[in-house]
Design a protein around this motif. Structure first.
Motif, PDB file in Angstrom:
ATOM      1  N   TRP A   1       7.795 -15.317   0.192  1.00 21.38           N
ATOM      2  CA  TRP A   1       7.081 -14.441  -0.806  1.00 21.38           C
ATOM      3  C   TRP A   1       5.710 -15.326  -1.322  1.00 21.38           C
ATOM      4  O   TRP A   1       4.622 -14.555  -1.236  1.00 21.38           O
ATOM      5  CB  TRP A   1       7.966 -14.520  -2.221  1.00 21.38           C
ATOM      6  CG  TRP A   1       7.354 -13.762  -3.321  1.00 21.38           C
ATOM      7  CD1 TRP A   1       7.315 -12.416  -3.247  1.00 21.38           C
ATOM      8  CD2 TRP A   1       6.593 -14.153  -4.236  1.00 21.38           C
ATOM      9  NE1 TRP A   1       6.488 -12.035  -4.396  1.00 21.38           N
ATOM     10  CE2 TRP A   1       6.264 -13.118  -5.281  1.00 21.38           C
ATOM     11  CE3 TRP A   1       6.282 -15.554  -4.743  1.00 21.38           C
ATOM     12  CZ2 TRP A   1       5.161 -13.223  -6.331  1.00 21.38           C
ATOM     13  CZ3 TRP A   1       5.475 -15.566  -5.867  1.00 21.38           C
ATOM     14  CH2 TRP A   1       4.931 -14.575  -6.579  1.00 21.38           C
ATOM     15  N   ILE A   2       5.707 -16.720  -1.463  1.00 25.48           N
ATOM     16  CA  ILE A   2       4.326 -17.273  -1.636  1.00 25.48           C
ATOM     17  C   ILE A   2       3.445 -17.009  -0.570  1.00 25.48           C
ATOM     18  O   ILE A   2       2.323 -16.727  -0.739  1.00 25.48           O
ATOM     19  CB  ILE A   2       4.732 -18.913  -1.924  1.00 25.48           C
ATOM     20  CG1 ILE A   2       5.537 -19.044  -3.274  1.00 25.48           C
ATOM     21  CG2 ILE A   2       3.344 -19.542  -1.928  1.00 25.48           C
ATOM     22  CD1 ILE A   2       5.933 -20.252  -3.571  1.00 25.48           C
ATOM     23  N   TYR A   3       3.784 -17.257   0.662  1.00 28.03           N
ATOM     24  CA  TYR A   3       2.980 -17.035   1.763  1.00 28.03           C
ATOM     25  C   TYR A   3       2.333 -15.513   1.769  1.00 28.03           C
ATOM     26  O   TYR A   3       1.386 -15.405   2.047  1.00 28.03           O
ATOM     27  CB  TYR A   3       3.710 -17.401   2.993  1.00 28.03           C
ATOM     28  CG  TYR A   3       2.634 -17.202   4.289  1.00 28.03           C
ATOM     29  CD1 TYR A   3       1.857 -18.150   4.817  1.00 28.03           C
ATOM     30  CD2 TYR A   3       3.235 -15.940   5.177  1.00 28.03           C
ATOM     31  CE1 TYR A   3       1.191 -17.737   5.901  1.00 28.03           C
ATOM     32  CE2 TYR A   3       2.230 -15.802   6.229  1.00 28.03           C
ATOM     33  CZ  TYR A   3       1.299 -16.623   6.551  1.00 28.03           C
ATOM     34  OH  TYR A   3       0.533 -16.401   7.789  1.00 28.03           O
ATOM     35  N   ASP A   4       3.148 -14.633   1.869  1.00 27.38           N
ATOM     36  CA  ASP A   4       2.805 -13.257   1.583  1.00 27.38           C
ATOM     37  C   ASP A   4       1.907 -12.880   0.681  1.00 27.38           C
ATOM     38  O   ASP A   4       0.832 -12.244   0.864  1.00 27.38           O
ATOM     39  CB  ASP A   4       4.123 -12.223   1.491  1.00 27.38           C
ATOM     40  CG  ASP A   4       4.891 -12.126   2.865  1.00 27.38           C
ATOM     41  OD1 ASP A   4       4.400 -12.764   3.885  1.00 27.38           O
ATOM     42  OD2 ASP A   4       5.968 -11.838   2.710  1.00 27.38           O
ATOM     43  N   PHE A   5       2.178 -13.564  -0.837  1.00 24.83           N
ATOM     44  CA  PHE A   5       1.394 -13.246  -1.731  1.00 24.83           C
ATOM     45  C   PHE A   5      -0.013 -14.007  -1.288  1.00 24.83           C
ATOM     46  O   PHE A   5      -1.246 -13.622  -1.722  1.00 24.83           O
ATOM     47  CB  PHE A   5       1.799 -13.940  -3.042  1.00 24.83           C
ATOM     48  CG  PHE A   5       0.774 -13.814  -4.277  1.00 24.83           C
ATOM     49  CD1 PHE A   5       0.889 -12.538  -4.969  1.00 24.83           C
ATOM     50  CD2 PHE A   5       0.191 -14.697  -4.968  1.00 24.83           C
ATOM     51  CE1 PHE A   5       0.185 -12.295  -5.931  1.00 24.83           C
ATOM     52  CE2 PHE A   5      -0.461 -14.775  -5.958  1.00 24.83           C
ATOM     53  CZ  PHE A   5      -0.584 -13.275  -6.564  1.00 24.83           C
ATOM     54  N   TYR A   6      -0.069 -15.218  -0.856  1.00 23.14           N
ATOM     55  CA  TYR A   6      -1.387 -16.121  -0.495  1.00 23.14           C
ATOM     56  C   TYR A   6      -2.054 -14.941   0.654  1.00 23.14           C
ATOM     57  O   TYR A   6      -3.490 -14.926   0.505  1.00 23.14           O
ATOM     58  CB  TYR A   6      -0.998 -17.262   0.094  1.00 23.14           C
ATOM     59  CG  TYR A   6      -2.280 -18.118   0.531  1.00 23.14           C
ATOM     60  CD1 TYR A   6      -3.037 -18.725  -0.350  1.00 23.14           C
ATOM     61  CD2 TYR A   6      -2.560 -17.959   2.010  1.00 23.14           C
ATOM     62  CE1 TYR A   6      -4.198 -19.538   0.215  1.00 23.14           C
ATOM     63  CE2 TYR A   6      -3.529 -18.651   2.492  1.00 23.14           C
ATOM     64  CZ  TYR A   6      -4.485 -19.555   1.495  1.00 23.14           C
ATOM     65  OH  TYR A   6      -5.614 -20.083   2.001  1.00 23.14           O
TER      66      TYR A   6
ATOM     67  N   SER B   1      -8.638 -11.238   4.146  1.00 21.52           N
ATOM     68  CA  SER B   1      -9.306 -10.160   3.926  1.00 21.52           C
ATOM     69  C   SER B   1      -8.883  -8.923   5.015  1.00 21.52           C
ATOM     70  O   SER B   1      -9.333  -7.810   4.744  1.00 21.52           O
ATOM     71  CB  SER B   1     -11.019 -10.344   4.209  1.00 21.52           C
ATOM     72  OG  SER B   1     -11.405 -10.784   5.468  1.00 21.52           O
ATOM     73  N   SER B   2      -8.257  -9.157   6.125  1.00 27.00           N
ATOM     74  CA  SER B   2      -7.783  -8.086   6.947  1.00 27.00           C
ATOM     75  C   SER B   2      -6.469  -7.473   6.264  1.00 27.00           C
ATOM     76  O   SER B   2      -5.931  -6.501   6.669  1.00 27.00           O
ATOM     77  CB  SER B   2      -7.461  -8.572   8.285  1.00 27.00           C
ATOM     78  OG  SER B   2      -6.473  -9.738   8.392  1.00 27.00           O
ATOM     79  N   LYS B   3      -5.910  -8.115   5.305  1.00 22.31           N
ATOM     80  CA  LYS B   3      -4.778  -7.499   4.543  1.00 22.31           C
ATOM     81  C   LYS B   3      -4.840  -7.205   3.094  1.00 22.31           C
ATOM     82  O   LYS B   3      -4.183  -6.509   2.743  1.00 22.31           O
ATOM     83  CB  LYS B   3      -3.700  -8.633   4.726  1.00 22.31           C
ATOM     84  CG  LYS B   3      -3.216  -8.855   6.162  1.00 22.31           C
ATOM     85  CD  LYS B   3      -1.941 -10.040   6.000  1.00 22.31           C
ATOM     86  CE  LYS B   3      -1.520 -10.380   7.211  1.00 22.31           C
ATOM     87  NZ  LYS B   3      -2.054 -10.219   8.439  1.00 22.31           N
ATOM     88  N   ASN B   4      -5.887  -7.680   2.531  1.00 19.25           N
ATOM     89  CA  ASN B   4      -6.124  -7.070   1.041  1.00 19.25           C
ATOM     90  C   ASN B   4      -6.803  -5.984   1.213  1.00 19.25           C
ATOM     91  O   ASN B   4      -7.438  -5.287   2.082  1.00 19.25           O
ATOM     92  CB  ASN B   4      -6.651  -8.665   0.299  1.00 19.25           C
ATOM     93  CG  ASN B   4      -8.310  -8.664   0.639  1.00 19.25           C
ATOM     94  OD1 ASN B   4      -8.907  -8.092   1.285  1.00 19.25           O
ATOM     95  ND2 ASN B   4      -8.529 -10.054   0.437  1.00 19.25           N
ATOM     96  N   PRO B   5      -7.096  -5.543  -0.108  1.00 18.87           N
ATOM     97  CA  PRO B   5      -7.725  -4.188  -0.369  1.00 18.87           C
ATOM     98  C   PRO B   5      -9.376  -4.140   0.258  1.00 18.87           C
ATOM     99  O   PRO B   5      -9.982  -3.168   0.694  1.00 18.87           O
ATOM    100  CB  PRO B   5      -8.039  -3.998  -1.828  1.00 18.87           C
ATOM    101  CG  PRO B   5      -6.684  -4.613  -2.277  1.00 18.87           C
ATOM    102  CD  PRO B   5      -6.558  -5.743  -1.412  1.00 18.87           C
ATOM    103  N   LEU B   6      -9.961  -5.304   0.561  1.00 13.97           N
ATOM    104  CA  LEU B   6     -11.251  -5.523   1.260  1.00 13.97           C
ATOM    105  C   LEU B   6     -11.320  -5.158   2.551  1.00 13.97           C
ATOM    106  O   LEU B   6     -12.438  -4.761   3.327  1.00 13.97           O
ATOM    107  CB  LEU B   6     -11.582  -6.723   0.959  1.00 13.97           C
ATOM    108  CG  LEU B   6     -12.070  -7.162  -0.462  1.00 13.97           C
ATOM    109  CD1 LEU B   6     -12.631  -8.763  -0.441  1.00 13.97           C
ATOM    110  CD2 LEU B   6     -12.945  -6.396  -1.274  1.00 13.97           C
TER     111      LEU B   6
END
Length: 98
Positions: free
Chosen positions: A7-12, A18-23
């Motif tokens: 969970w910590i890794y996924d959150f990180y 930036s290929s996974k976050n909204p950017l």
């Protein structure tokens, strides 16, 4: 314990990759990097204010910028290697599948 670690890794990765976050919707990688650096600058300021000392601000900004530059440099190298079908990347992927 393993579930918490994942969970910590996924959150990180959701925050810093930036290929996974909204950017990821911004097609230009340098623009994504610029926005991540602005966010790092703002978070550094927020932590400096929270800690109550402006002395931490410079250290925090330097650390954030160094980490972001290294992350994007590494991503650029991997992107370029994949685009050019570099043999070292193909070997790394082949070894990973074993």
């Amino acid at each position: 314990m393993k579930k918490l670690g994942l969970w910590i890794y996924d959150f990180y990765t959701y925050i810093f990759d930036s290929s996974k976050n909204p950017l990821r919707h911004i097609p230009d990688p340098p623009s994504r990097m610029f926005i991540m650096m602005i966010l790092a600058f703002m978070w550094s300021g927020a932590f400096a204010v929270y800690l109550g000392s402006i002395a931490y601000f410079g250290i925090s900004i330097a650390a954030h910028i160094i980490l972001l530059l290294m992350f994007f440099f590494t991503a650029a190298v991997f992107y370029d290697a994949e685009k050019n079908q570099s043999s070292w990347l193909l070997k790394l992927r082949k070894d990973q599948r074993k």
